[in-house]
Scaffold this motif. Structure first.
Motif, PDB file in Angstrom:
ATOM      1  N   MET A  53     -53.360 -92.734  34.659  1.00 52.45           N
ATOM      2  CA  MET A  53     -52.616 -93.981  34.785  1.00 52.45           C
ATOM      3  C   MET A  53     -51.807 -94.015  36.084  1.00 52.45           C
ATOM      4  O   MET A  53     -51.759 -95.032  36.777  1.00 52.45           O
ATOM      5  CB  MET A  53     -51.687 -94.153  33.575  1.00 52.45           C
ATOM      6  CG  MET A  53     -52.427 -94.435  32.271  1.00 52.45           C
ATOM      7  SD  MET A  53     -51.382 -94.201  30.791  1.00 52.45           S
ATOM      8  CE  MET A  53     -50.237 -95.579  30.978  1.00 52.45           C
ATOM      9  N   GLN A  54     -51.180 -92.897  36.410  1.00 52.94           N
ATOM     10  CA  GLN A  54     -50.431 -92.811  37.670  1.00 52.94           C
ATOM     11  C   GLN A  54     -51.366 -92.957  38.868  1.00 52.94           C
ATOM     12  O   GLN A  54     -51.082 -93.701  39.813  1.00 52.94           O
ATOM     13  CB  GLN A  54     -49.714 -91.462  37.766  1.00 52.94           C
ATOM     14  CG  GLN A  54     -48.670 -91.202  36.699  1.00 52.94           C
ATOM     15  CD  GLN A  54     -48.198 -89.755  36.735  1.00 52.94           C
ATOM     16  OE1 GLN A  54     -47.559 -89.322  37.689  1.00 52.94           O
ATOM     17  NE2 GLN A  54     -48.517 -88.994  35.699  1.00 52.94           N
ATOM     18  N   ARG A  55     -52.469 -92.241  38.804  1.00 54.15           N
ATOM     19  CA  ARG A  55     -53.426 -92.258  39.915  1.00 54.15           C
ATOM     20  C   ARG A  55     -53.981 -93.669  40.133  1.00 54.15           C
ATOM     21  O   ARG A  55     -54.035 -94.170  41.263  1.00 54.15           O
ATOM     22  CB  ARG A  55     -54.553 -91.265  39.615  1.00 54.15           C
ATOM     23  CG  ARG A  55     -55.469 -90.975  40.781  1.00 54.15           C
ATOM     24  CD  ARG A  55     -56.312 -89.755  40.509  1.00 54.15           C
ATOM     25  NE  ARG A  55     -57.190 -89.900  39.348  1.00 54.15           N
ATOM     26  CZ  ARG A  55     -57.077 -89.199  38.227  1.00 54.15           C
ATOM     27  NH1 ARG A  55     -56.112 -88.294  38.081  1.00 54.15           N
ATOM     28  NH2 ARG A  55     -57.932 -89.392  37.231  1.00 54.15           N
ATOM     29  N   ASP A  56     -54.370 -94.328  39.044  1.00 57.70           N
ATOM     30  CA  ASP A  56     -54.945 -95.672  39.156  1.00 57.70           C
ATOM     31  C   ASP A  56     -53.916 -96.675  39.685  1.00 57.70           C
ATOM     32  O   ASP A  56     -54.242 -97.521  40.531  1.00 57.70           O
ATOM     33  CB  ASP A  56     -55.473 -96.137  37.795  1.00 57.70           C
ATOM     34  CG  ASP A  56     -56.701 -95.353  37.344  1.00 57.70           C
ATOM     35  OD1 ASP A  56     -57.299 -94.635  38.177  1.00 57.70           O
ATOM     36  OD2 ASP A  56     -57.061 -95.450  36.155  1.00 57.70           O
ATOM     37  N   TRP A  57     -52.687 -96.587  39.188  1.00 60.28           N
ATOM     38  CA  TRP A  57     -51.631 -97.514  39.617  1.00 60.28           C
ATOM     39  C   TRP A  57     -51.399 -97.389  41.114  1.00 60.28           C
ATOM     40  O   TRP A  57     -51.280 -98.396  41.834  1.00 60.28           O
ATOM     41  CB  TRP A  57     -50.351 -97.226  38.832  1.00 60.28           C
ATOM     42  CG  TRP A  57     -49.272 -98.262  38.958  1.00 60.28           C
ATOM     43  CD1 TRP A  57     -49.014 -99.313  38.121  1.00 60.28           C
ATOM     44  CD2 TRP A  57     -48.266 -98.346  39.998  1.00 60.28           C
ATOM     45  NE1 TRP A  57     -47.931-100.042  38.559  1.00 60.28           N
ATOM     46  CE2 TRP A  57     -47.442 -99.467  39.707  1.00 60.28           C
ATOM     47  CE3 TRP A  57     -47.980 -97.583  41.126  1.00 60.28           C
ATOM     48  CZ2 TRP A  57     -46.369 -99.831  40.507  1.00 60.28           C
ATOM     49  CZ3 TRP A  57     -46.907 -97.953  41.940  1.00 60.28           C
ATOM     50  CH2 TRP A  57     -46.116 -99.070  41.625  1.00 60.28           C
ATOM     51  N   LEU A  58     -51.316 -96.164  41.604  1.00 64.45           N
ATOM     52  CA  LEU A  58     -51.065 -95.946  43.025  1.00 64.45           C
ATOM     53  C   LEU A  58     -52.258 -96.359  43.888  1.00 64.45           C
ATOM     54  O   LEU A  58     -52.096 -96.940  44.962  1.00 64.45           O
ATOM     55  CB  LEU A  58     -50.700 -94.490  43.281  1.00 64.45           C
ATOM     56  CG  LEU A  58     -49.304 -94.089  42.758  1.00 64.45           C
ATOM     57  CD1 LEU A  58     -49.154 -92.579  42.704  1.00 64.45           C
ATOM     58  CD2 LEU A  58     -48.208 -94.698  43.633  1.00 64.45           C
ATOM     59  N   ARG A  59     -53.473 -96.081  43.405  1.00 66.97           N
ATOM     60  CA  ARG A  59     -54.654 -96.476  44.171  1.00 66.97           C
ATOM     61  C   ARG A  59     -54.758 -97.990  44.281  1.00 66.97           C
ATOM     62  O   ARG A  59     -55.175 -98.522  45.316  1.00 66.97           O
ATOM     63  CB  ARG A  59     -55.909 -95.890  43.531  1.00 66.97           C
ATOM     64  CG  ARG A  59     -56.099 -94.410  43.845  1.00 66.97           C
ATOM     65  CD  ARG A  59     -57.301 -93.833  43.150  1.00 66.97           C
ATOM     66  NE  ARG A  59     -57.575 -92.473  43.606  1.00 66.97           N
ATOM     67  CZ  ARG A  59     -58.352 -91.616  42.964  1.00 66.97           C
ATOM     68  NH1 ARG A  59     -58.935 -91.971  41.826  1.00 66.97           N
ATOM     69  NH2 ARG A  59     -58.550 -90.401  43.453  1.00 66.97           N
ATOM     70  N   GLU A  60     -54.362 -98.691  43.229  1.00 65.53           N
ATOM     71  CA  GLU A  60     -54.385-100.159  43.275  1.00 65.53           C
ATOM     72  C   GLU A  60     -53.427-100.705  44.322  1.00 65.53           C
ATOM     73  O   GLU A  60     -53.571-101.843  44.778  1.00 65.53           O
ATOM     74  CB  GLU A  60     -54.025-100.729  41.903  1.00 65.53           C
ATOM     75  CG  GLU A  60     -55.116-100.552  40.860  1.00 65.53           C
ATOM     76  CD  GLU A  60     -54.643-100.947  39.469  1.00 65.53           C
ATOM     77  OE1 GLU A  60     -53.453-101.369  39.339  1.00 65.53           O
ATOM     78  OE2 GLU A  60     -55.442-100.831  38.521  1.00 65.53           O
TER      79      GLU A  60
END
Length: 289
Positions: A53-60
């Motif tokens: 969830m952290q990784r996806d949020w930051l990549r977005e």
């Protein structure tokens, strides 16, 4: 916190350089991610899912590189219970339960600027972790004060550990590789995508290794540890600092950037990059209550 208020006023007046603003921007982005993900955690979510969830949020939001990929620790893993090898730090299938403490930790690189942050919380009330978080406040004050006094990193580390012992807590950053409480961070070359190795961005790892080799020749280390190689005054630069308390299977920490300069002005010689962070706001609210 009179000292911190004075510090904030001084730096608002002096302004931040473009470089420091870049580091502050990515640090705030990481903390925004932590608060957003923490608010979305529910019973049954695993550490791996929380890390994703952290990784996806930051990549977005444009993050394409990392000092290290996001971590998540639940329950007694917040205190690194029985951690013996580095692989145990990586997210697992441990599921979050009501009343369970957690720590989110991420180190994104954004527009060439790096940050490394730690965010402690719980799913519902957790009085022990709440107390740990409150008792981290004097550690932040002690670290800044003694860096400004130009005590050796090793001595400051030992004094932080003594404070933990007086408070009745265990030093859990001792469980990190080399027992570090902090490490240097720096800018990295901007790329659309950068590979990782063992959870760490290869560009950032190369920078840390380069610092280590350069520092070894000059008598300093980019790792702030309890060992002899950290027996030197703080090196100018940016340090990601993370005191980590443990008590009976519960852990709590913060992690944020400390700026060290070669200025002879005590207030300008060292300062926390940003006082508008979740744990600092929490302590201000506690003091006002």
């Amino acid at each position: 916190m009179a000292g911190e208020t004075k510090q904030r006023t001084a730096h608002d007046r002096a302004g931040l350089s473009d470089g420091l603003r870049g580091f502050r921007e990515v640090q705030r982005l990481a903390y925004e991610c932590a608060e957003t993900v923490a608010a979305q955690l529910r019973p049954g979510v695993t550490e791996r899912e929380a890390a994703r969830m952290q990784r996806d949020w930051l990549r977005e939001r444009g993050v394409r590189d990392w000092f290290h990929l996001p971590f998540a620790w639940f329950g007694d893993r917040t205190a690194f219970a029985n951690f013996k090898i580095p692989l145990q730090f990586f997210p697992t299938g441990r599921k979050l339960e009501p009343g369970m403490p957690f720590i989110l930790d991420m180190a994104p690189v954004y527009r060439g600027y790096a940050a490394d942050i730690g965010y402690s919380g719980s799913l519902g009330l957790h009085p022990v972790q709440d107390r740990l978080m409150s008792d981290l406040r004097p550690h932040r004050e002690l670290i800044l004060e003694q860096v400004r006094e130009r005590r050796s990193l090793r001595e400051i580390y030992e004094n932080v550990e003594r404070l933990m012992t007086r408070q009745g807590y265990a030093n859990r950053h001792r469980a990190y590789p080399f027992g570090v409480i902090a490490h240097k961070i720096d800018r990295v070359a901007e790329r659309r995508w950068s590979p990782t190795a063992f959870g760490f961005g290869t560009q950032s790892l190369r920078g840390l290794v380069s610092d280590a080799l350069h520092g070894h020749r000059e008598g300093w280390s980019p790792l702030w540890s309890p060992y002899h190689f950290s027996d030197h005054p703080p090196q100018p630069g940016l340090w990601a600092v993370e005191p980590h308390l443990g008590f009976r299977g519960t852990g709590a920490k913060f992690e944020e950037i400390l700026v060290v300069t070669d200025s002879r002005d005590p207030e300008e010689s060292a300062f926390w990059l940003d006082d508008d962070l979740p744990h600092v706001r929490r302590w201000a609210e506690e003091k006002a209550a």
